[in-house]
Scaffold this motif. Sequence first.
Motif, PDB file in Angstrom:
ATOM      1  N   ALA A 179       7.995  12.075  -8.142  1.00  0.00           N
ATOM      2  CA  ALA A 179       9.270  11.278  -8.102  1.00  0.00           C
ATOM      3  C   ALA A 179      10.223  12.261  -8.780  1.00  0.00           C
ATOM      4  CB  ALA A 179       9.028  10.177  -9.035  1.00  0.00           C
ATOM      5  N   ALA A 180       9.775  13.085  -9.770  1.00  0.00           N
ATOM      6  CA  ALA A 180      10.482  14.220 -10.421  1.00  0.00           C
ATOM      7  C   ALA A 180      11.296  15.156  -9.708  1.00  0.00           C
ATOM      8  CB  ALA A 180       9.879  14.427 -11.747  1.00  0.00           C
TER       9      ALA A 180
ATOM     10  N   LEU B 167       9.147   6.220  -7.068  1.00  0.00           N
ATOM     11  CA  LEU B 167       7.798   6.276  -6.553  1.00  0.00           C
ATOM     12  C   LEU B 167       7.245   4.825  -7.004  1.00  0.00           C
ATOM     13  CD1 LEU B 167       5.244   9.078  -6.260  1.00  0.00           C
ATOM     14  CD2 LEU B 167       4.524   6.774  -6.109  1.00  0.00           C
ATOM     15  N   PRO B 168       7.422   3.550  -5.946  1.00  0.00           N
ATOM     16  CA  PRO B 168       6.530   2.477  -6.348  1.00  0.00           C
ATOM     17  C   PRO B 168       5.085   2.292  -6.582  1.00  0.00           C
ATOM     18  CG  PRO B 168       7.136   2.526  -4.171  1.00  0.00           C
ATOM     19  CD  PRO B 168       7.491   3.741  -4.609  1.00  0.00           C
TER      20      PRO B 168
ATOM     21  N   ILE C 231      11.205  -5.130  -5.025  1.00  0.00           N
ATOM     22  CA  ILE C 231      12.529  -5.085  -5.270  1.00  0.00           C
ATOM     23  C   ILE C 231      13.297  -6.049  -4.530  1.00  0.00           C
ATOM     24  CG2 ILE C 231      12.097  -2.709  -6.275  1.00  0.00           C
ATOM     25  CD1 ILE C 231      13.360  -1.854  -3.503  1.00  0.00           C
ATOM     26  N   GLU C 232      14.286  -6.593  -5.071  1.00  0.00           N
ATOM     27  CA  GLU C 232      15.170  -7.390  -4.370  1.00  0.00           C
ATOM     28  C   GLU C 232      16.319  -6.318  -3.462  1.00  0.00           C
ATOM     29  OE1 GLU C 232      15.565 -10.662  -3.605  1.00  0.00           O
ATOM     30  OE2 GLU C 232      13.740 -11.337  -4.897  1.00  0.00           O
TER      31      GLU C 232
ATOM     32  N   GLY D  88       0.858  -1.210   0.110  1.00  0.00           N
ATOM     33  CA  GLY D  88       0.015  -0.102   0.083  1.00  0.00           C
ATOM     34  C   GLY D  88       0.806   1.337  -0.161  1.00  0.00           C
ATOM     35  N   THR D  89       0.739   2.074  -1.099  1.00  0.00           N
ATOM     36  CA  THR D  89       1.512   3.211  -1.331  1.00  0.00           C
ATOM     37  C   THR D  89       0.817   4.648  -1.099  1.00  0.00           C
ATOM     38  OG1 THR D  89       1.418   3.068  -3.607  1.00  0.00           O
ATOM     39  CG2 THR D  89       3.244   2.025  -2.735  1.00  0.00           C
TER      40      THR D  89
END
Length: 305
Positions: A279-280, A291-292, A298-299, A7-8
């Motif tokens: 994000a920019a 910004l996911p 991600i690893e 959840g973002t």
Amino acid sequence: MQVTFLGTGGAVPTTRRNTSALMVRREGERLLFDCGEGTQRQMMRFGTGFSVSHVFLSHLHGDHVLGLPGLCQTLDFNDREEALAIHTPPGTKSAVENLVGVTGARPGYPIRVHEVQPGGIALREEEYEVRAFETDHRTRSVGYALVEDDRKGRFDRERAEELGVPAGPLFSELHEGNAVELDDGTVVDPEQVVGPPRPGRKIVYTGDTRPTGATVEAADDADLLVHEASFGEDRSERAGKTGHSTARQAADLATRADAKRLALTHVSSRYAGESDRLAAEAREVFDDAFLPDDGDGIEIPYPDG
């Protein structure tokens, strides 16, 4: 070690972003950071599984905890037997216990609620610990840093053989840090064949907060800093008043902490459809900011590969 962004979004979910939740999978163990409404559905949707051993709550605002009663109930329906540990800020234990039991039915497995102290150790395991640190929101709140122990240095097999150490158990003894004696009486010390300790990995999760020096300290050299970025610079004043951060502020903090990567989360619903601008703004200050989306994973590799 893998991180999945369940959840973002901010306080109000959107069709693209759910409320706050972050899953960390490490060596088969699952750690959940915050549990906003709908988290269990996100766990099913993105295939993280339900075998969570610890839940870490940053604070008790609804968008970070309202998924907890449902998750606990589902675990009960799945015949869970092992205990679930819930870690929560100082002074909030009874509120969490009431939240878990809001329907009046207690799960059939143990739930243990632990209050954490900023600057203290929330969890200590054999190869890592989770540290709590102070954050600055509108209520009792903490952030968390998952910090792995240093690993053994690399074993130099070629050098060991040059020194006359036969392959086998003596290699292991040296790698464990013990000196060994050869048949001719020669003593080989581990320092001769084992390199310096290698750092483990570090993930830092802030929850909701204004930028703080405590976060900079906690995120020092972090492999991943997950920092809230509720607003753009157009609303920096509101961010300060409401106990939040802008994307640029998060990026500035990541720079000061010398973090390797920065994930921006808790995006306000007012930026639905234009979150790329956050994000920019962050990348103007910190190159490795992203910004996911919900479900992104991600690893986290070891620092030296």
